[in-house]
Design an enzyme around this catalytic site. Structure first.
Site, PDB file in Angstrom:
ATOM      1  NE  ARG A  67      -2.544  -1.365   3.381  1.00 31.18           N
ATOM      2  CZ  ARG A  67      -1.993  -0.772   4.419  1.00 31.18           C
ATOM      3  NH1 ARG A  67      -1.939   0.552   4.481  1.00 31.18           N
ATOM      4  NH2 ARG A  67      -1.509  -1.471   5.407  1.00 31.18           N
ATOM      5  CE1 TYR A 208       0.471  -5.943  -1.846  1.00 26.74           C
ATOM      6  CE2 TYR A 208      -0.662  -3.976  -1.026  1.00 26.74           C
ATOM      7  CZ  TYR A 208      -0.113  -5.227  -0.806  1.00 26.74           C
ATOM      8  OH  TYR A 208      -0.178  -5.767   0.454  1.00 26.74           O
ATOM      9  CB  SER A 259       1.370  -4.399  10.127  1.00 27.24           C
ATOM     10  OG  SER A 259       2.287  -3.367  10.347  1.00 27.24           O
ATOM     11  CB  CYS A 261       0.722  -7.371  16.501  1.00 30.69           C
ATOM     12  SG  CYS A 261       1.585  -5.839  16.917  1.00 30.69           S
ATOM     13  CG  ASP A 284      -7.511  -7.164   7.313  1.00 28.30           C
ATOM     14  OD1 ASP A 284      -6.722  -6.800   8.215  1.00 28.30           O
ATOM     15  OD2 ASP A 284      -7.604  -6.574   6.231  1.00 28.30           O
ATOM     16  NE  ARG A 376       0.246  -8.495   2.108  1.00 29.05           N
ATOM     17  CZ  ARG A 376      -0.379  -8.016   3.192  1.00 29.05           C
ATOM     18  NH1 ARG A 376      -1.470  -8.606   3.629  1.00 29.05           N
ATOM     19  NH2 ARG A 376       0.093  -6.975   3.830  1.00 29.05           N
TER      20      ARG A 376
HETATM   21  O1  SAT Z   1      -1.831  -4.264   2.019  1.00 23.62           O
HETATM   22  S1  SAT Z   1      -3.242  -4.634   2.115  1.00 23.62           S
HETATM   23  O2  SAT Z   1      -4.040  -3.462   2.416  1.00 23.62           O
HETATM   24  O3  SAT Z   1      -3.694  -5.219   0.891  1.00 23.62           O
HETATM   25  C1  SAT Z   1      -3.405  -5.750   3.350  1.00 23.62           C
HETATM   26  C2  SAT Z   1      -3.107  -5.227   4.687  1.00 23.62           C
HETATM   27  O4  SAT Z   1      -2.406  -4.218   4.871  1.00 23.62           O
HETATM   28  O5  SAT Z   1      -3.598  -5.851   5.642  1.00 23.62           O
HETATM   29 MN    MN Z   2      -5.147  -5.318   7.701  1.00 19.55          MN
END
Ligand code: SAT
Ligand code: MN
Length: 593
Positions: A67, A208, A259, A261, A284, A376
């Site tokens: 991101r 992405y 993130s 954790c 999520d 991913r």
């Molecule tokens: O990077 S993403 O938003 O696709 C996934 C995440 O950050 O949890």
């Molecule tokens: Mn997330």
């Protein structure tokens, strides 16, 4: 046909000038047809059918791996309404810039129209979006991550509401040119734009995940947080977990972590205490609404997991490894010579013959990592062996408690329960984590990430705190309890004090028993904590002294933290709720020597 949808699709077609328009029906045939197309054009590879059936492998452009928070905009009419945690450009100006970029941007490409539902189709808690994209990769990922297709158009009906989500990779294909294997635009031309006043999303230049699968962070968090505020519900960056006690009683938790954790691991946790079971409902995002009985009910708006691959292993998350047995999309992992995938932290030896995420020969011996740290997997949630049989219940599940947390090698105890709702909102508002290699900035810095929503709250964060407070007022005695955890406290020698992973269930079980009114707690300056003996440690090799250290309230360290917390809260200016400021003052008083 929904007239508004038809009109919008025609408008976009005139602006972007694709070669063809395809309405996605969401069928398996459609997925396979697009997969074959991408394999034929060298964008994707099929993995070995015997090792990883029906699974695709992609490598992104090296510049398009995550991101882009600095290219993400909340475009409210008033700058102040986006708040200090969001980038802002005025809607007129941003739309002018984007319209310029979108002009003819789909030349030579097919424009896909993807009707999708966030949440089970037809649930009163679900919402419909339509993504227009020029990326077949996005279509296939959306098939897994959301509910796509004709049944969504039927649910939308002639005059239903939908969130228009426009996406282009920003790389028109000139006639006679071969397509790149991962088309995208340079960073300064990437724009991830949200117009909350119109429930509108415009994304340009990136292929992405979070920048391109617009149902996820863009819709289900940034736009939905605005809808939720207006309509009296909550869109949260939270996993949803069910725990089942030996007597069969079910408890539901929703948990928010920054993130790195272990959020996905916790979502699929295997309790280590005999008789307890856990089921995953989401990993999520949670959409949470007050029900008729006055309690909060949560659904997982997504249909798949888009997880970080590196670090996922049989020991860290066996349930995720089993989930990944087939029907996956892998992006930026290592590709082994025998047609399977590999990543760092998988706990199996590195392959001797492979290609790294940049497509170079790689044998595990080079200093560079083979998989990108943000490589991913995309996989249907239904494949998870511990997915709850009720994960698609249109009514959602009743939330018994919220959990916030962060990664802290000192200071923060293993678990604290909030004194009351306001105190819990304060814990969420001041959640923080030490930065790791996965974050920007230097390793070990403290980063405040309120409610783990820092890059995802689509409006002024101070108003978001107010929304949480108002929810508590509305829920009264039915409000869930709120806890704060830190699995990562270390001893003087730098060793983790707590074993983590499956053993985290022991802390969750104390929370369940608190919710049932069965477990003891004692008051400390930080909140309520388990007294010695309250956590069930049977069969665990953690001695009393270690437990004392895990639960120690280090008042001196906390007093040291106060100026940082105060400065963090000051960012929200006059929009910081008075009740949160009072929580800060109370904490200061409780910590006074
Ligand atoms: O990077 S993403 O938003 O696709 C996934 C995440 O950050 O949890
Ligand atoms: Mn997330």
């Amino acid at each position: 046909m929904n007239q508004k949808l038809k009109q919008w699709v025609e408008e976009v077609e005139r602006m972007c000038r694709p070669e063809a328009v395809h309405w996605c029906d969401g069928t398996a045939e459609e997925y396979d047809r697009l997969a074959k197309l991408m394999v034929a054009s060298d964008m994707a590879k099929w993995l070995d059918e015997r090792k990883r059936p029906h699974s695709l492998y992609f490598r992104s452009d090296p510049s398009d791996v995550a991101r882009v928070e600095n290219r993400t905009f909340i475009s409210t009419p008033e700058k102040d309404d986006a708040g200090p945690t969001n980038n802002w450009i005025a809607p007129d100006e941003l739309k002018r810039t984007l319209a310029g970029l979108y002009e003819g941007c789909m030349r030579g490409r097919t424009m896909y129209v993807i009707p999708f539902s966030m949440g089970p189709v037809g649930s009163p808690l679900s919402r419909i979006g339509v993504e227009i994209t020029d990326s077949a990769y996005v279509v296939c990922n959306m098939h897994i991550m959301t509910r796509v297709g004709t049944r969504v158009l039927e649910a939308l009906g002639d005059d239903g509401e939908f969130v228009p989500c426009l996406h282009s990779v920003g790389a028109p294909l000139e006639q006679g040119h071969k397509d790149s294997s991962w088309p995208c635009a340079p960073i300064e031309k990437k724009y991830i734009c949200h117009f909350p006043a119109e429930n509108l999303i415009w994304s340009y230049g990136s292929g992405y995940g979070g920048n391109a699968l617009l149902g996820k962070k863009c819709f289900a968090l940034r736009i939905a947080s605005n809808m939720a505020r207006r309509e009296g519900w909550m869109a949260e960056h939270m996993l949803i977990l069910r725990l089942i006690a030996p007597d069969g009683r079910k408890y539901h938790a929703a948990a928010a972590f920054p993130s790195a954790c272990g959020k996905t691991n916790l979502a699929m946790v295997r309790p280590t205490l005999p008789g307890w079971k856990a089921e995953c409902i989401g990993d999520d995002i949670a959409w949470i609404t007050p029900g008729k009985d006055g309690r909060l009910y949560a659904i997982n708006p997504e249909a798949g997991f888009f997880g970080v691959a590196p670090g996922t292993s049989r020991s860290s998350n066996p349930m995720a490894m089993d989930t990944l047995s087939g029907n996956c999309i892998f992006t930026n992992t290592v590709l082994t010579e025998d047609g399977d995938i590999w990543w760092e932290g998988m706990d199996v030896p590195a392959p001797a013959h492979a290609m790294d995420w940049k497509g170079r020969p790689w044998n595990g011996k080079s200093a560079e990592k083979g998989a990108h740290p943000n490589a991913r997997f995309t996989v249907p949630a239904a494949q998870c062996p511990v997915i709850s049989p009720d994960w698609e219940d249109p009514r959602g599940v009743p939330i018994d408690f919220f959990i916030f947390g962060g990664r802290r090698s000192s200071t923060t105890p293993l678990v604290t329960e909030a004194l009351d709702w306001d105190h819990g909102v304060f814990l969420g508002a001041t959640a923080c984590s030490e930065t790791t290699a996965a974050n920007i900035g230097s390793v070990g810095n403290l980063r405040f990430d309120p409610f783990a929503m820092l890059p995802f709250c689509g409006y002024h964060m101070g108003d978001y705190f107010s929304h949480w407070l108002a929810m508590g007022d509305k829920l009264g005695k039915s409000a869930p309890r709120i806890f704060y955890v830190n699995w990562f406290r270390k001893d003087a020698a730098g060793r983790f004090l707590w074993p983590g992973y499956g053993e985290n269930s022991r802390v969750l079980i104390w929370m369940c028993e608190r919710a049932a009114g069965k477990a003891a707690a004692e008051q400390t300056p930080l909140g309520l904590m388990p007294p010695a003996g309250a956590l069930d440690l049977s069969g665990l090799d953690v001695d009393a002294r270690t437990m004392e250290e895990l639960l120690r309230v280090d008042t001196a360290a906390w007093r040291n933290d106060l100026p940082g917390i105060e400065a963090h809260l000051a960012r929200f200016g006059t929009r910081l709720p008075e009740r949160i400021r009072r929580q800060f003052e109370s904490l200061r008083e409780r910590l006074a020597p």
